[in-house]
Design an enzyme around this catalytic site. Sequence first.
Site, PDB file in Angstrom:
ATOM      1  N   HIS A  35      24.069  -6.692   9.730  1.00  0.00           N
ATOM      2  CA  HIS A  35      24.304  -7.561  10.785  1.00  0.00           C
ATOM      3  C   HIS A  35      25.355  -7.663  11.879  1.00  0.00           C
ATOM      4  O   HIS A  35      24.914  -7.374  13.264  1.00  0.00           O
ATOM      5  CB  HIS A  35      23.656  -9.352  10.923  1.00  0.00           C
ATOM      6  CG  HIS A  35      23.653 -10.373  12.119  1.00  0.00           C
ATOM      7  ND1 HIS A  35      22.822 -11.236  11.842  1.00  0.00           N
ATOM      8  CD2 HIS A  35      23.839 -10.354  13.481  1.00  0.00           C
ATOM      9  CE1 HIS A  35      22.802 -11.756  13.542  1.00  0.00           C
ATOM     10  NE2 HIS A  35      23.462 -10.735  13.777  1.00  0.00           N
TER      11      HIS A  35
ATOM     12  N   GLU B  67      23.588 -18.617  17.913  1.00  0.00           N
ATOM     13  CA  GLU B  67      24.725 -18.749  17.009  1.00  0.00           C
ATOM     14  C   GLU B  67      25.281 -19.745  17.982  1.00  0.00           C
ATOM     15  O   GLU B  67      26.609 -20.360  17.152  1.00  0.00           O
ATOM     16  CB  GLU B  67      25.400 -17.565  16.605  1.00  0.00           C
ATOM     17  CG  GLU B  67      24.520 -16.038  16.421  1.00  0.00           C
ATOM     18  CD  GLU B  67      23.966 -16.120  15.205  1.00  0.00           C
ATOM     19  OE1 GLU B  67      23.966 -17.074  14.384  1.00  0.00           O
ATOM     20  OE2 GLU B  67      22.701 -15.604  14.813  1.00  0.00           O
TER      21      GLU B  67
ATOM     22  N   GLU C  80      48.037   0.100  10.289  1.00  0.00           N
ATOM     23  CA  GLU C  80      48.253  -1.402  11.177  1.00  0.00           C
ATOM     24  C   GLU C  80      47.186  -2.534  10.895  1.00  0.00           C
ATOM     25  O   GLU C  80      47.383  -3.515  10.996  1.00  0.00           O
ATOM     26  CB  GLU C  80      47.613  -0.754  12.863  1.00  0.00           C
ATOM     27  CG  GLU C  80      46.180  -0.520  13.061  1.00  0.00           C
ATOM     28  CD  GLU C  80      45.720  -0.488  14.572  1.00  0.00           C
ATOM     29  OE1 GLU C  80      44.795   0.464  14.812  1.00  0.00           O
ATOM     30  OE2 GLU C  80      46.110  -1.073  15.204  1.00  0.00           O
TER      31      GLU C  80
ATOM     32  N   HIS D 112      27.764  -7.269  17.291  1.00  0.00           N
ATOM     33  CA  HIS D 112      26.884  -5.932  16.436  1.00  0.00           C
ATOM     34  C   HIS D 112      27.743  -4.489  16.080  1.00  0.00           C
ATOM     35  O   HIS D 112      27.025  -3.643  16.323  1.00  0.00           O
ATOM     36  CB  HIS D 112      25.946  -5.119  16.541  1.00  0.00           C
ATOM     37  CG  HIS D 112      24.724  -6.852  16.740  1.00  0.00           C
ATOM     38  ND1 HIS D 112      23.651  -7.326  16.925  1.00  0.00           N
ATOM     39  CD2 HIS D 112      25.380  -8.360  16.471  1.00  0.00           C
ATOM     40  CE1 HIS D 112      22.892  -8.596  17.033  1.00  0.00           C
ATOM     41  NE2 HIS D 112      24.012  -8.783  16.230  1.00  0.00           N
TER      42      HIS D 112
ATOM     43  N   HIS E 210      31.349 -12.343  17.855  1.00  0.00           N
ATOM     44  CA  HIS E 210      30.555 -12.300  17.457  1.00  0.00           C
ATOM     45  C   HIS E 210      30.115 -10.813  17.618  1.00  0.00           C
ATOM     46  O   HIS E 210      29.344 -11.342  19.093  1.00  0.00           O
ATOM     47  CB  HIS E 210      29.116 -13.383  16.990  1.00  0.00           C
ATOM     48  CG  HIS E 210      27.734 -12.827  16.256  1.00  0.00           C
ATOM     49  ND1 HIS E 210      28.235 -11.723  14.923  1.00  0.00           N
ATOM     50  CD2 HIS E 210      26.488 -12.324  17.084  1.00  0.00           C
ATOM     51  CE1 HIS E 210      26.845 -11.310  14.565  1.00  0.00           C
ATOM     52  NE2 HIS E 210      25.870 -12.073  15.938  1.00  0.00           N
TER      53      HIS E 210
HETATM   54  P1  13P Z   1      21.296 -14.836  21.115  1.00  0.00           P
HETATM   55  O1  13P Z   1      20.896 -13.820  22.013  1.00  0.00           O
HETATM   56  O2  13P Z   1      21.147 -16.076  21.180  1.00  0.00           O
HETATM   57  O3  13P Z   1      23.403 -14.905  21.216  1.00  0.00           O
HETATM   58  O4  13P Z   1      21.448 -14.493  19.708  1.00  0.00           O
HETATM   59  C1  13P Z   1      21.637 -12.435  19.591  1.00  0.00           C
HETATM   60  C2  13P Z   1      22.181 -12.400  18.229  1.00  0.00           C
HETATM   61  O5  13P Z   1      22.762 -11.615  18.215  1.00  0.00           O
HETATM   62  C3  13P Z   1      22.414 -13.337  16.967  1.00  0.00           C
HETATM   63  O6  13P Z   1      23.048 -12.699  15.778  1.00  0.00           O
HETATM   64 ZN    ZN Z   2      23.866 -11.045  16.385  1.00  0.00          ZN
END
Ligand code: 13P
Ligand code: ZN
Length: 274
Positions: free
Chosen positions: A210, A115, A169, A141, A139
């Site tokens: 995602h 990313e 909040e 999950h 980023h």
């Molecule tokens: P990477 O291992 O390449 O960082 O990818 C993980 C991910 O969450 C892709 O969206």
């Molecule tokens: Zn991801």
Amino acid sequence: MKFLEAEFVQGFIRMANDGWEQGWHERNGGNLSYRVKPEEVEYVKEELAAGQWQPIGTTVPGLAGEYFLVTGSGKFFRNVIIKPEDSICMIELDENGEQYRIVWGLINGGRPTSELPSHLMNHEVKKLASGGSHRVIYHAHTTNLIALTFVLPLEDEVFTRELWEMATECPVVFPSGIGVVPWMVPGGRDIAVATSELMKQYDVAVWAHHGIFVSGEDFDVTFGLAHTVEKAAEILVKMLSMQSTKRQTITPAQFRDLAVDFKVILPERFLYEK
Ligand code: 13P
Ligand code: ZN
């Protein structure tokens, strides 16, 4: 000065581990990047060794010559605290913002996160929008926020308003709201362009089915933002699991009162009548 002892490296490692402990980083899920300050580069420069130039996959002229600490592609957040030199790297960008080279880390090979285009395009947008104060892009999950992308309309207004209502909040922590990116193939320039376009007005973007992308000034503020959004998402998931409608909630008029006392601007487009 040992690279791993530098305060910015320690802060990066701690944040990655905090995310792991929240359960947001199964396997290699998620990625983190930090735009290193010139004095921090100076601090560790004797330990840097330049590798080969590689294409970024997009162009970020606004970041030419800058250095970033980033997680490696395919590397597990679980391992960042255990073997950082194998899991993360520092990169330098060329004078056109088209190529990068590894200057520290990933000692067993590999490359920065897949990313990287999204991270760098977001850094470029946020550097400009914040006058240079934003330095962290994250980023993750985040489980509950991802779950909501299956049941809420994929609209900025709906995600922002529903999450604001879940904790008092929230409008104070993310007053500009949340942007929603529809499902897209991850890891490329297209999702990077879509996300960075939203980051011109938001500090938070949701990637449907995602995860989350957040931007902030330092590790604490950025992690705290992701944590606040995900906590609100968890409350919403719990609420929707009990019943589909709210018996009572925070009203648009109450949000307006809050905005006055907490000195935040809450855009009216999120305060629609339902
Ligand atoms: P990477 O291992 O390449 O960082 O990818 C993980 C991910 O969450 C892709 O969206
Ligand atoms: Zn991801």
